[in-house]
Design a protein around this motif. Sequence first.
Motif, PDB file in Angstrom:
ATOM      1  N   MET A 191       1.164  -1.420  -0.058  1.00 20.29           N
ATOM      2  CA  MET A 191      -0.353   0.071  -0.037  1.00 20.29           C
ATOM      3  C   MET A 191       0.832   1.270   0.032  1.00 20.29           C
ATOM      4  O   MET A 191       1.531   1.010   0.948  1.00 20.29           O
ATOM      5  N   LEU A 192       0.811   2.098  -1.638  1.00 18.26           N
ATOM      6  CA  LEU A 192       1.467   3.663  -1.256  1.00 18.26           C
ATOM      7  C   LEU A 192       0.665   5.031  -1.042  1.00 18.26           C
ATOM      8  O   LEU A 192      -0.563   4.370  -2.004  1.00 18.26           O
ATOM      9  N   ALA A 193       1.230   5.253  -0.350  1.00 22.37           N
ATOM     10  CA  ALA A 193       0.251   6.865  -0.766  1.00 22.37           C
ATOM     11  C   ALA A 193       1.084   8.139  -0.655  1.00 22.37           C
ATOM     12  O   ALA A 193       2.586   8.207  -0.016  1.00 22.37           O
ATOM     13  N   LYS A 194       0.906   9.189  -1.240  1.00 22.58           N
ATOM     14  CA  LYS A 194       1.360  10.318  -1.513  1.00 22.58           C
ATOM     15  C   LYS A 194       0.755  11.761  -0.756  1.00 22.58           C
ATOM     16  O   LYS A 194       0.340  11.751  -1.163  1.00 22.58           O
ATOM     17  N   VAL A 195       1.922  12.300  -0.508  1.00 22.96           N
ATOM     18  CA  VAL A 195       1.740  13.640   0.200  1.00 22.96           C
ATOM     19  C   VAL A 195       2.743  14.694   0.235  1.00 22.96           C
ATOM     20  O   VAL A 195       3.608  14.153   0.529  1.00 22.96           O
ATOM     21  N   LEU A 196       2.119  15.582  -0.119  1.00 18.99           N
ATOM     22  CA  LEU A 196       2.820  16.786  -0.902  1.00 18.99           C
ATOM     23  C   LEU A 196       3.451  17.668   1.010  1.00 18.99           C
ATOM     24  O   LEU A 196       2.156  17.926   1.577  1.00 18.99           O
ATOM     25  N   SER A 197       4.078  18.720   0.779  1.00 20.77           N
ATOM     26  CA  SER A 197       3.923  18.888   1.923  1.00 20.77           C
ATOM     27  C   SER A 197       6.181  20.183   1.455  1.00 20.77           C
ATOM     28  O   SER A 197       5.765  19.831   0.909  1.00 20.77           O
ATOM     29  N   SER A 198       6.197  20.640   2.807  1.00 22.83           N
ATOM     30  CA  SER A 198       7.531  21.546   1.950  1.00 22.83           C
ATOM     31  C   SER A 198       8.635  21.353   2.834  1.00 22.83           C
ATOM     32  O   SER A 198       8.148  21.072   4.012  1.00 22.83           O
ATOM     33  N   ALA A 199       9.859  21.735   2.607  1.00 21.30           N
ATOM     34  CA  ALA A 199      10.832  22.003   3.056  1.00 21.30           C
ATOM     35  C   ALA A 199      11.876  23.864   3.071  1.00 21.30           C
ATOM     36  O   ALA A 199      11.664  24.129   1.590  1.00 21.30           O
ATOM     37  N   LEU A 200      12.255  23.733   3.763  1.00 21.20           N
ATOM     38  CA  LEU A 200      13.052  25.517   4.128  1.00 21.20           C
ATOM     39  C   LEU A 200      14.183  25.984   3.126  1.00 21.20           C
ATOM     40  O   LEU A 200      14.778  24.681   3.873  1.00 21.20           O
ATOM     41  N   LEU A 201      14.586  25.929   2.117  1.00 22.09           N
ATOM     42  CA  LEU A 201      16.130  26.578   1.596  1.00 22.09           C
ATOM     43  C   LEU A 201      16.185  27.659   1.858  1.00 22.09           C
ATOM     44  O   LEU A 201      15.668  28.100   1.109  1.00 22.09           O
ATOM     45  N   GLY A 202      16.785  28.361   2.473  1.00 21.70           N
ATOM     46  CA  GLY A 202      16.906  29.524   2.648  1.00 21.70           C
ATOM     47  C   GLY A 202      16.149  30.604   3.456  1.00 21.70           C
ATOM     48  O   GLY A 202      15.065  29.637   4.398  1.00 21.70           O
ATOM     49  N   ILE A 203      15.822  31.354   2.754  1.00 22.28           N
ATOM     50  CA  ILE A 203      14.387  32.260   2.799  1.00 22.28           C
ATOM     51  C   ILE A 203      12.711  31.559   2.473  1.00 22.28           C
ATOM     52  O   ILE A 203      11.728  31.473   1.947  1.00 22.28           O
ATOM     53  N   ASP A 204      13.301  30.982   0.966  1.00 22.61           N
ATOM     54  CA  ASP A 204      12.097  30.624   0.343  1.00 22.61           C
ATOM     55  C   ASP A 204      11.982  28.949   0.385  1.00 22.61           C
ATOM     56  O   ASP A 204      13.352  28.188   1.266  1.00 22.61           O
ATOM     57  N   ALA A 205      10.747  27.964   0.006  1.00 17.28           N
ATOM     58  CA  ALA A 205      10.446  26.839   0.362  1.00 17.28           C
ATOM     59  C   ALA A 205      10.349  25.612  -0.765  1.00 17.28           C
ATOM     60  O   ALA A 205      10.071  26.363  -2.142  1.00 17.28           O
ATOM     61  N   ILE A 206      10.574  24.647  -1.010  1.00 22.18           N
ATOM     62  CA  ILE A 206      10.495  23.729  -1.820  1.00 22.18           C
ATOM     63  C   ILE A 206       9.712  22.467  -1.785  1.00 22.18           C
ATOM     64  O   ILE A 206       9.412  22.414  -0.942  1.00 22.18           O
ATOM     65  N   LEU A 207       8.789  22.801  -2.659  1.00 25.01           N
ATOM     66  CA  LEU A 207       7.792  21.400  -2.422  1.00 25.01           C
ATOM     67  C   LEU A 207       8.428  19.926  -2.486  1.00 25.01           C
ATOM     68  O   LEU A 207       9.258  19.379  -2.650  1.00 25.01           O
ATOM     69  N   ILE A 208       8.220  19.400  -1.125  1.00 21.94           N
ATOM     70  CA  ILE A 208       8.852  18.040  -0.819  1.00 21.94           C
ATOM     71  C   ILE A 208       7.724  16.976  -0.910  1.00 21.94           C
ATOM     72  O   ILE A 208       6.230  16.788  -0.136  1.00 21.94           O
ATOM     73  N   ASP A 209       8.123  15.678  -1.461  1.00 17.86           N
ATOM     74  CA  ASP A 209       6.861  14.474  -2.090  1.00 17.86           C
ATOM     75  C   ASP A 209       7.140  13.739   0.108  1.00 17.86           C
ATOM     76  O   ASP A 209       8.170  12.881  -0.425  1.00 17.86           O
ATOM     77  N   VAL A 210       5.522  13.473   0.462  1.00 16.84           N
ATOM     78  CA  VAL A 210       5.850  12.559   1.390  1.00 16.84           C
ATOM     79  C   VAL A 210       5.607  10.701   0.992  1.00 16.84           C
ATOM     80  O   VAL A 210       4.401  11.410   0.473  1.00 16.84           O
ATOM     81  N   GLU A 211       6.675  10.001   0.934  1.00 15.19           N
ATOM     82  CA  GLU A 211       6.062   9.111   0.558  1.00 15.19           C
ATOM     83  C   GLU A 211       5.220   8.075   1.434  1.00 15.19           C
ATOM     84  O   GLU A 211       6.924   7.373   1.810  1.00 15.19           O
ATOM     85  N   VAL A 212       4.779   6.887   0.937  1.00 11.09           N
ATOM     86  CA  VAL A 212       4.426   6.252   2.123  1.00 11.09           C
ATOM     87  C   VAL A 212       4.253   5.050   2.059  1.00 11.09           C
ATOM     88  O   VAL A 212       3.291   4.892   1.557  1.00 11.09           O
ATOM     89  N   ASP A 213       5.066   3.838   2.338  1.00  8.62           N
ATOM     90  CA  ASP A 213       5.008   2.192   2.073  1.00  8.62           C
ATOM     91  C   ASP A 213       4.324   1.884   3.046  1.00  8.62           C
ATOM     92  O   ASP A 213       5.461   1.583   4.317  1.00  8.62           O
ATOM     93  N   ILE A 214       3.769   0.561   3.363  1.00  5.73           N
ATOM     94  CA  ILE A 214       3.514   0.180   3.893  1.00  5.73           C
ATOM     95  C   ILE A 214       2.863  -1.473   3.589  1.00  5.73           C
ATOM     96  O   ILE A 214       2.687  -1.549   2.190  1.00  5.73           O
ATOM     97  N   ALA A 215       3.888  -1.853   4.273  1.00 11.72           N
ATOM     98  CA  ALA A 215       4.569  -3.620   3.865  1.00 11.72           C
ATOM     99  C   ALA A 215       4.272  -4.576   4.901  1.00 11.72           C
ATOM    100  O   ALA A 215       4.522  -4.225   6.316  1.00 11.72           O
ATOM    101  N   GLN A 216       4.828  -6.200   4.451  1.00 10.84           N
ATOM    102  CA  GLN A 216       4.319  -6.701   5.278  1.00 10.84           C
ATOM    103  C   GLN A 216       5.623  -7.183   6.114  1.00 10.84           C
ATOM    104  O   GLN A 216       7.077  -7.008   5.091  1.00 10.84           O
ATOM    105  N   GLY A 217       5.861  -7.056   7.426  1.00  9.09           N
ATOM    106  CA  GLY A 217       7.283  -7.633   7.747  1.00  9.09           C
ATOM    107  C   GLY A 217       7.007  -7.112   9.264  1.00  9.09           C
ATOM    108  O   GLY A 217       6.147  -6.745   9.908  1.00  9.09           O
TER     109      GLY A 217
END
Length: 509
Positions: free
Chosen positions: A1-27
């Motif tokens: 099962m895989l999902a992707k959520v949009l977030s952001s990180a700061l680089l200096g005083i600007d922000a860049i988009l970050i893909d938060v990818e979550v994978d749930i597997a057996q283990g």
Amino acid sequence: MLAKVLSSALLGIDAILIDVEVDIAQGLPQLATVGLPDGAVKESKDRVKAALKNSGYDFPNRKITVNLAPADVKKEGASFDLPMSIGILAATGVVKGERLQRYLLLGELSLDGGVKPVRGSLSVAVAAREAGLAGVIIPADNVSEAGVVEGIEVLGVTELCQVVNFLNGCTDLSPYSADIAALFWQGGEAGDDFSEVKGQEHAKRALEVAAAGSHNLLMIGPPGSGKTMLARRIPSILPPMLFEEAIETTKVYSVMGLLERDHALIASRPFRSPHHTISDVGLIGGSNTPKPGEVSLSHNGVLFLDELPEFKKHVLEVLRQPMEDGRVTISRALSSVTYPSRIMLVAAMNPCPCGYLSDPIHPCTCTPLMISRYRSRISGPLLDRIDIHIEVPAVKYRELVDRGESESSAEIASRVARSREVQKERFKGTKVRSNSQMTARMIRKYCEPDDAGNRMLEVVTDRLGLSARSYTRILKVARTIADLEGSDGIKEHHISEAVQYRSLDRKTC
């Protein structure tokens, strides 16, 4: 099962988009975070697990991998708690994906599922708008600063379950809308006024010239002559901030977490006055995780350095590049960030260690060697970058007791504003906003004196042995003086007044 959520990180005083990818597997049950996370991001697994359980959601008893992409950008802080939690719920089917891809999520979670404020919300909202997203979902405490960005929905939340219900379409959230006009009015409150200053007409004229052209200024005078008092009144005669300038300055304060909830926009020009014990990192910025320093917190405003020779010499030397370029670049092994630092530097110093050199009443107790050592703490290259040097003598008794009203800040500000309008028209279509920022090509084009002015400039340059930088500073100041007078050309008396504002150069002849 895989999902992707949009977030952001700061680089200096600007922000860049970050893909938060979550994978749930057996283990074996575990939560691993990859993608250059720092300590606070790694610790989020415990906050996320507790927040989900205490909000009434099941935490998967499986192997969970969270990838923060792009993986070569360092991720800092606790702002990824909310997107990671939503990513886990989306991967398990609790959150539907229709709205999820249209909103950017940011927020720190408490153990009971509450959403806490984070830094840099303004930069994040700007990045989301540029990416064409519908809006941002951020902590309710941050909506006032992000709300100044138009063209995007700013949704404030206080609990994790609010976000889940909104993304599933069960409830709606009201977008926050900021009153820009009210924020500017709030930031333009009156402070100290030049009408309260007794005497010092020469110094007030120099400050007017400096404000009109955004020139760097150095005041030299004995203790108690009013240097600090004059400096603190400079913001009252500077032109109002443009909206673009306000956004730039507010970004710096936002990434530092210095914005007050009731003052979401820095609408008045900053005035920063660090103590002379400050380090080079505190002044310019830096540390292991680069942060802005005082010079960037003064962006589009005034940086006042009182008792200039008392600052450590290596601290003053690091000012040279920001004063010249209007920005600070801090390089580290994993990243290089640039912070804006377009400032008006105002400094004050005593003429000698005891402070009473050339004072007609108090005798100076300093030897020539002591005076030379004291002044040598300020290097020649740094002095060259300060356009105006003026002497501020002690105020006489009859000036102190004079009951007459001095010229108010509003009257001086009106002349400064007219001069800035001339400069705005002159530099239209360029990134230059004032005479002090003129390039060499602009100086040749706009700062050509008349014949008498050229003759005076030639004599002064040869007699004082001025450097090329000092020569161009005189031309820039003369251009500002001509603008204040409403003159298209630079005349001899404009050059003469500009030369008078180089007192330390005159002492070398």
